[in-house]
Design a protein around this motif. Structure first.
Motif, PDB file in Angstrom:
ATOM      1  N   GLN A  53      60.608  53.913 -37.509  1.00  0.00           N
ATOM      2  CA  GLN A  53      59.306  54.160 -38.135  1.00  0.00           C
ATOM      3  C   GLN A  53      58.154  53.905 -37.160  1.00  0.00           C
ATOM      4  O   GLN A  53      57.092  54.521 -37.272  1.00  0.00           O
ATOM      5  N   VAL A  56      56.102  56.743 -35.496  1.00  0.00           N
ATOM      6  CA  VAL A  56      55.026  57.409 -36.232  1.00  0.00           C
ATOM      7  C   VAL A  56      53.687  56.783 -35.849  1.00  0.00           C
ATOM      8  O   VAL A  56      52.705  57.477 -35.562  1.00  0.00           O
ATOM      9  N   ARG A  57      53.665  55.452 -35.830  1.00  0.00           N
ATOM     10  CA  ARG A  57      52.429  54.755 -35.488  1.00  0.00           C
ATOM     11  C   ARG A  57      52.028  55.032 -34.029  1.00  0.00           C
ATOM     12  O   ARG A  57      50.856  55.199 -33.711  1.00  0.00           O
ATOM     13  N   LEU A 430      54.847  52.093 -43.534  1.00  0.00           N
ATOM     14  CA  LEU A 430      55.875  53.094 -43.250  1.00  0.00           C
ATOM     15  C   LEU A 430      57.256  52.718 -43.775  1.00  0.00           C
ATOM     16  O   LEU A 430      58.209  53.478 -43.604  1.00  0.00           O
ATOM     17  N   LEU A 433      59.933  55.103 -45.479  1.00  0.00           N
ATOM     18  CA  LEU A 433      60.567  56.207 -44.736  1.00  0.00           C
ATOM     19  C   LEU A 433      61.989  55.826 -44.347  1.00  0.00           C
ATOM     20  O   LEU A 433      62.309  55.556 -43.186  1.00  0.00           O
ATOM     21  N   ALA A 494      52.944  57.065 -46.626  1.00  0.00           N
ATOM     22  CA  ALA A 494      53.967  56.963 -45.578  1.00  0.00           C
ATOM     23  C   ALA A 494      54.463  58.353 -45.183  1.00  0.00           C
ATOM     24  O   ALA A 494      54.598  58.669 -43.994  1.00  0.00           O
ATOM     25  N   LEU A 498      54.005  60.495 -41.615  1.00  0.00           N
ATOM     26  CA  LEU A 498      55.119  61.081 -40.872  1.00  0.00           C
ATOM     27  C   LEU A 498      54.859  62.550 -40.546  1.00  0.00           C
ATOM     28  O   LEU A 498      55.065  62.986 -39.406  1.00  0.00           O
TER      29      LEU A 498
END
Length: 521
Positions: A53, A56-57, A430, A433, A494, A498
């Protein structure tokens, strides 16, 4: 297992020791869910969902610079491509070269290189003489097929005459005494059909202007146009030859001057200066590449057709024999094959504009700049490629550029339907996810930086097209598996984060190829 022999231990014992050491590392404690030993000594590391995850950040924080490395400290590279002589419109082979060169430049830029785009062309020589004579005959009112028009392929004076309609256009504008301005020159025609020098200069300016329009349609710009004639006028060719002679790397035989290219791996020695005193075509190439080195380019890449394969050994031999500090293997070469064009199931070989081949502008007008770029980059350069015009305009998943662009547009339609501030998604929780499709999509996003690095090192933009198709497929699978705009605010944000990260990577990857990323389709 490779450590087992020097350590004189059982492979599983070594694996167990490595596992214990890894488990003590803070990064593994934070991101690894488990470290297991399998078989004779394989170590399998399973990541926590949070590790996947995190990408994504990272993507949202990096934005347009995602996947890019910091600019190099003075690392400069010159990429020479297209380099078509000003004797006619750019054909689809030039188009493949343009797409390759520009994408390779963009790839190198992502790795911190300072990139210089260079276009080298022959503004003198036999081809220009033929262009001049062809234009003069048209200006006098003659056409291909007339008795006076040279047609005998056995006669060197008539070989390669230009029969396309564009020659008549040049002649008409010359007679009208028009002024033509190209990116590197401007010239006004005298209108005098006996003024051969004016015809030559006007024809070259006219076709450079036409090629500029081809390149503009392709959204391509060069930093420098380098003229072969300047190598002669500046004395660089003579200086290079004198250096080779002084270094004892030449000899005379049969009235010609030869380079001892077999000393450097060539299959035979090569003529440098012919009996008539003129140089063979690889000699100015040697002088030209010495200028690249002297201008500070420690890395040089040439994009050329496979028909130039024979020049590689002799140019590199000349550079080694010159002994100016240039390393072996300089410059790099990326060779590409020609392109077949199919339209309506039939191969297209003739263009009204060019007379004997399909032009780059034909292909763009039939399809689009984006389709031409993506398609011409979708295979390794040295593999044969058939450009299917009908597929390039199809609006379905069989069309690879449509498939990738549609994924980007589809994401933006979801974000528009949401209507919120996308800037706030960087702080989204997140943890929701965790589904298999979401996990697969995040793993695909995580591959982007290393894919760029490998593609740049291998001068392989086709790797970017493969990656983008895989990323688009991962997104479409995720979209079909999980509804994004759900009622649960945490889950929704979230999932929006993504897909926003996915859109960013699609955008960045398409930009490397010089292809647009539409938000609506």
């Amino acid at each position: 297992m490779q450590l087992a022999r020097p350590l004189k231990q059982n492979p599983r014992q070594v694996a167990e020791a490595l596992r214990n050491d890894l488990l003590q590392q803070p990064s593994y404690q934070r991101w690894a869910e488990a470290i297991d030993i399998a078989g004779p000594g394989f170590i399998n590391i399973r990541l926590k969902p949070a590790a996947k995850q995190e990408v994504v950040r990272e993507v949202l924080a990096a934005g347009g610079s995602c996947g890019r490395k910091a600019d190099g400290a003075g690392e400069r590279v010159v990429v020479e491509f297209v380099s078509a002589n000003p004797t006619g419109p750019l054909h689809v082979g030039h188009g493949r070269q343009a797409a390759l060169g520009d994408a390779i430049c963009n790839l190198l830029a992502t790795q911190g290189w300072q990139v210089h785009r260079e276009y080298y062309y022959n503004d003198a020589g036999v081809q220009i003489q033929t262009l001049t004579h062809s234009t003069q005959l048209r200006a006098r009112g003659f056409r291909p097929g007339d008795a006076v028009w040279p047609t005998d392929p056995e006669n060197p004076a008539s070989k390669g005459f230009y029969n396309g309609d564009y020659i008549q256009d040049i002649a008409d504008d010359f007679l009208a005494k028009k002024t033509i301005t190209a990116s590197d020159r401007s010239f006004t025609a005298s209108g005098d059909v006996d003024d051969v020098e004016s015809i030559r200069n006007f024809a070259v300016a006219y076709l450079r202007h036409e090629q500029d329009k081809d390149l503009q349609a392709f959204n391509l710009q060069f930093d420098e146009y380098y003229l072969e004639s300047s190598l002669y006028s500046s004395g660089r060719v003579d200086k290079a030859v004198e250096r080779l002679i002084a270094n004892g790397k030449t000899y005379e035989a049969d009235g010609a001057l030869w380079l001892k290219s077999t000393d450097y791996g060539d299959d035979k020695d090569r003529v440098m200066r012919k009996k008539d005193g003129t140089y063979t075509y690889f000699v100015p190439d040697v002088a030209y590449h010495i200028t690249k080195w002297e201008r500070g380019y420690r890395k040089a890449v040439n994009i050329q057709g496979t028909d130039h394969h024979g020049t590689i050994a002799r140019v590199r031999a000349g550079l080694q024999a010159a002994d100016v500090g240039i390393p072996k293997g300089y410059p790099d070469y990326v060779l590409h094959t020609m392109v077949r064009v199919v339209k309506g199931g039939e191969e297209v070989k003739i263009s009204k504009r060019a007379g004997s081949y399909v032009t780059l502008r034909d292909l763009i007008e039939w399809t689009s700049k984006d389709a031409v770029r993506f398609f011409l980059l979708s295979r390794k350069p040295d593999t044969e490629y058939t450009f299917d015009v009908d597929l390039a305009v199809a609006r379905n998943n069989d069309n690879p550029v449509y498939y990738v662009q549609y994924a980007h547009a589809r994401i933006h339609s979801v974000l528009a339907a949401w209507g919120g501030d996308v800037g706030t998604l960087a702080q989204a929780d997140l943890s929701p996810l965790e589904g298999p499709q979401a996990q697969a999509l995040m793993l695909q996003l995580a591959k982007y930086p290393e894919m760029l690095t490998a593609a740049a090192e291998g001068e392989a933009p086709h790797d970017v097209t493969f990656y983008l198709r895989e990323l688009a497929a991962a997104y479409h699978s995720y979209y079909d598996a999980e509804r994004i705009l759900v009622d649960d605010e945490t889950v929704k944000r979230a999932r929006l984060a993504l897909i926003l990260a996915t859109a960013q990577v699609l955008h960045n990857g398409l930009a490397v190829l010089g292809v647009s990323a539409p938000t609506k389709m």
